[in-house]
Design a protein around this motif. Structure first.
Motif, PDB file in Angstrom:
ATOM      1  N   SER A 194      56.931  78.000   6.999  1.00  0.00           N
ATOM      2  CA  SER A 194      56.509  79.227   7.731  1.00  0.00           C
ATOM      3  C   SER A 194      56.227  78.659   9.333  1.00  0.00           C
ATOM      4  N   SER A 195      56.040  77.664   9.867  1.00  0.00           N
ATOM      5  CA  SER A 195      55.391  77.339  10.906  1.00  0.00           C
ATOM      6  C   SER A 195      56.401  77.134  12.008  1.00  0.00           C
ATOM      7  N   ASP A 196      55.843  77.383  13.371  1.00  0.00           N
ATOM      8  CA  ASP A 196      56.730  77.228  14.524  1.00  0.00           C
ATOM      9  C   ASP A 196      57.240  75.638  14.692  1.00  0.00           C
ATOM     10  N   VAL A 199      60.469  75.250  13.361  1.00  0.00           N
ATOM     11  CA  VAL A 199      61.770  75.519  13.956  1.00  0.00           C
ATOM     12  C   VAL A 199      61.817  74.402  15.125  1.00  0.00           C
ATOM     13  N   HIS A 225      64.755  80.608   7.997  1.00  0.00           N
ATOM     14  CA  HIS A 225      63.496  80.685   8.532  1.00  0.00           C
ATOM     15  C   HIS A 225      63.340  82.121   9.252  1.00  0.00           C
ATOM     16  N   GLY A 226      64.150  82.441   9.963  1.00  0.00           N
ATOM     17  CA  GLY A 226      64.258  83.941  10.446  1.00  0.00           C
ATOM     18  C   GLY A 226      63.423  84.462  11.460  1.00  0.00           C
ATOM     19  N   SER A 227      62.360  83.363  12.198  1.00  0.00           N
ATOM     20  CA  SER A 227      61.745  83.716  13.341  1.00  0.00           C
ATOM     21  C   SER A 227      62.445  84.035  14.311  1.00  0.00           C
ATOM     22  N   ALA A 228      61.652  84.667  15.199  1.00  0.00           N
ATOM     23  CA  ALA A 228      62.678  85.070  16.663  1.00  0.00           C
ATOM     24  C   ALA A 228      62.961  83.860  17.247  1.00  0.00           C
ATOM     25  N   ARG A 229      62.284  82.740  17.325  1.00  0.00           N
ATOM     26  CA  ARG A 229      62.789  81.538  17.944  1.00  0.00           C
ATOM     27  C   ARG A 229      63.839  80.746  17.360  1.00  0.00           C
ATOM     28  N   ALA A 230      63.878  81.096  15.848  1.00  0.00           N
ATOM     29  CA  ALA A 230      64.897  80.283  15.021  1.00  0.00           C
ATOM     30  C   ALA A 230      66.264  81.239  15.463  1.00  0.00           C
TER      31      ALA A 230
END
Length: 533
Positions: A194-196, A199, A225-230
């Motif tokens: 889950s960590s930045d 990514v 991962h689905g994060s904004a940065r990913a």
């Protein structure tokens, strides 16, 4: 290839048009993983409350697919999934040993007792992180041939002992391990953290590898991962004209599958900048799979743009038919107004696949429209027969007598036969009996009624007896010969006994020779041994 086979081909092609990258877990597995995540599972809870094989179907299935890859495991993985999906305690010896017998023994014939080493390594999942991690680090540092299988498992185990060192360990494995399977699993499990930092690690792999297959694994992991940065990185890949085309295609695919409305808008903007039809078709597909509220209008714009290649336009029409909205049907209605006949036919197919009441109403409108292209009407007739209701068959039957186009009449005969409607089949028999109808159409009606396969041979013999036309009688003989029915053999024998026309008798005798029915053999022997008159 029959029209029905062609339909099946189209359906299969549609399903295969854009599959996820090879090796990616299935949607069901991901749904199970998400379910496990949403339950707030924690590794400490696993150790306290349940054995590791009871962690949940999603986790278990993922372990089976990625720690025991299908290409290596075969039946072993299937057995593992069967145990875990059912929530039963697995027989570890049958899972591990069967896997090793199929795979490890080939790679590590001189590695000694690999089974025990693997069992010991698996046990680290239940151990406290500060005790387990140093052992796993040592395993990942090894480069001897006998450590390959251990390193493959160690990558997963490291990901489950998440600390400040986890990302660096997985990144090092992804970059430097000589075994590709270790590298790709390290990439996969980075996407599950889950960590930045995970990514950032995945991005660094992208920037430092020319291995296209590994790049595509990174794209998949970023999408999960689905994060904004990913997702931002995926957009950058899709936009980068210098990136490998296959990698860009995968980024486009996952932006459509997992992305936000912002990601879909980025794809729509990118479409106008591209001159590569393959990438354009990928964007068309990805937009069609998205939840974007303007997807239908955008796809319609592509379909109606005569500056586009016909392949891309037809793809847009096809994927409009896969969207379940009223707006999609309205867009397809607009395509029907286009002058291009091929595009109209694609719209007819897409409407048939949409299947809504409004879509079928539009198909009926095409059928009765005397101003429509004949080929377009034929397609509408075909798909009404394939997908329509008994009311649609009534419409086709009613139209038949009002048509003067032989090809359209033939298409109606075929479509009625394919629908299987009982009244429709009876109509075919009536048509075959109609002495005022053309011989070719009567023969067509006989053939397709016979293909239905559920009719009594006596019904065809009755038509034979009433028919005055030689070709119609000949067609009945052929239809009877194709029926897998002892009664049909009896009717052929009856024709031979009573028919005065020698040519028709000979045709019936020929087809009796093609059957394995004992009655046919007995009758042929009777003919052969009949005394001369």
């Amino acid at each position: 290839m029959t029209d029905k086979q062609f339909e099946e081909f189209l359906r299969n092609s549609a399903q295969d048009y854009n599959r996820p990258p090879e090796g990616a877990p299935t949607e069901e597995i991901w749904a199970n993983i998400d379910e496990a995540r949403s339950g707030g599972w924690q590794r400490s809870q696993w150790r306290e409350s349940a054995p590791w094989w009871a962690l949940g179907r999603g986790i278990a299935a993922t372990i089976a697919l990625w720690v025991f890859p299908l290409t290596a495991v075969g039946a072993g993985a299937a057995l593992a999934i069967n145990h875990w999906a059912g929530g039963d305690e697995p027989d570890l010896s049958s899972i591990v040993v069967e896997h090793q017998h199929q795979h490890q023994n080939q790679e590590h014939a001189d590695c000694g007792d690999i089974d025990t080493r693997v069992a010991a390594l698996n046990a680290l999942l239940q151990m406290e992180t500060e005790q387990a991690l140093p052992i796993l680090m040592d395993v990942l540092e090894r480069r001897d041939a006998c450590s390959v299988e251990l390193r493959r498992r160690a990558v997963f185990l490291v990901s489950q002992h998440e600390t400040d060192e986890t990302v660096d360990l997985l990144l090092n494995a992804a970059r430097n391990d000589p075994d590709f399977e270790v590298r790709e699993q390290a990439v996969f499990w980075l996407g599950q953290l889950s960590s930045d930092e995970a990514v950032t690690a995945l991005e660094s792999i992208l920037q430092n590898t020319d291995d296209v297959e590994l790049q595509q694994k990174v794209v998949f992991s970023l999408s999960q991962h689905g994060s904004a940065r990913a997702m931002e990185i995926l957009r950058e890949i899709a936009l980068d004209s210098r990136a490998n085309q296959e990698t860009r295609e995968q980024a486009i695919f996952w932006l459509g599958e997992e992305g936000s409305s912002e990601d879909v808008s980025a794809l729509m903007d990118l479409y106008d900048e591209l001159d590569n039809d393959e990438l354009r078709e990928k964007i068309v597909f990805s937009v069609s799979q998205s939840d974007a509220s303007n997807a239908e209008q955008w796809l319609l714009g592509v379909a109606r743009n005569d500056r586009e290649s016909m392949d891309v336009r037809e793809n847009a029409v096809f994927w409009l038919g896969q969207r379940e909205s009223r707006e999609a049907v309205d867009a397809l209605e607009s395509v029907l107004m286009e002058e291009d006949q091929e595009l109209q036919e694609k719209a007819v197919f897409s409407l048939s696949q949409h299947g809504s009441a409004r879509a079928m109403e539009l198909l009926r409108g095409v059928v009765v429209d005397r101003n429509a292209h004949s080929e377009t009407r034929e397609q509408a007739i075909f798909w009404l027969g394939e997908e329509g209701s008994s009311q649609d068959i009534e419409l086709l039957v009613d139209m038949y007598d009002r048509l003067d186009n032989q090809e359209l009449k033939e298409k109606i005969i075929f479509s009625v036969s394919q629908n299987g409607d009982e009244d429709g089949i009876e109509w075919l028999l009536d048509l075959a009996r109609d002495g005022d109808e053309s011989v070719e159409l009567r023969k067509n009606a006989l053939f397709w009624a016979g293909e239905e396969g559920d009719l009594d041979a006596a019904a065809f013999k009755a038509i034979y007896d009433d028919a005055q036309n030689f070709e119609v009688k000949e067609q009945v003989i052929f239809v009877l010969s194709q029926m897998d029915d002892s009664h049909a053999v009896s009717e052929l024998i009856s024709i031979v006994r009573h028919e005065r026309n020698e040519e028709l008798r000979d045709k019936a005798i020929f087809w009796l020779g093609e059957t394995d029915d004992p009655k046919a053999a007995e009758f042929l022997a009777e003919l052969i041994n009949r005394p001369a008159r």
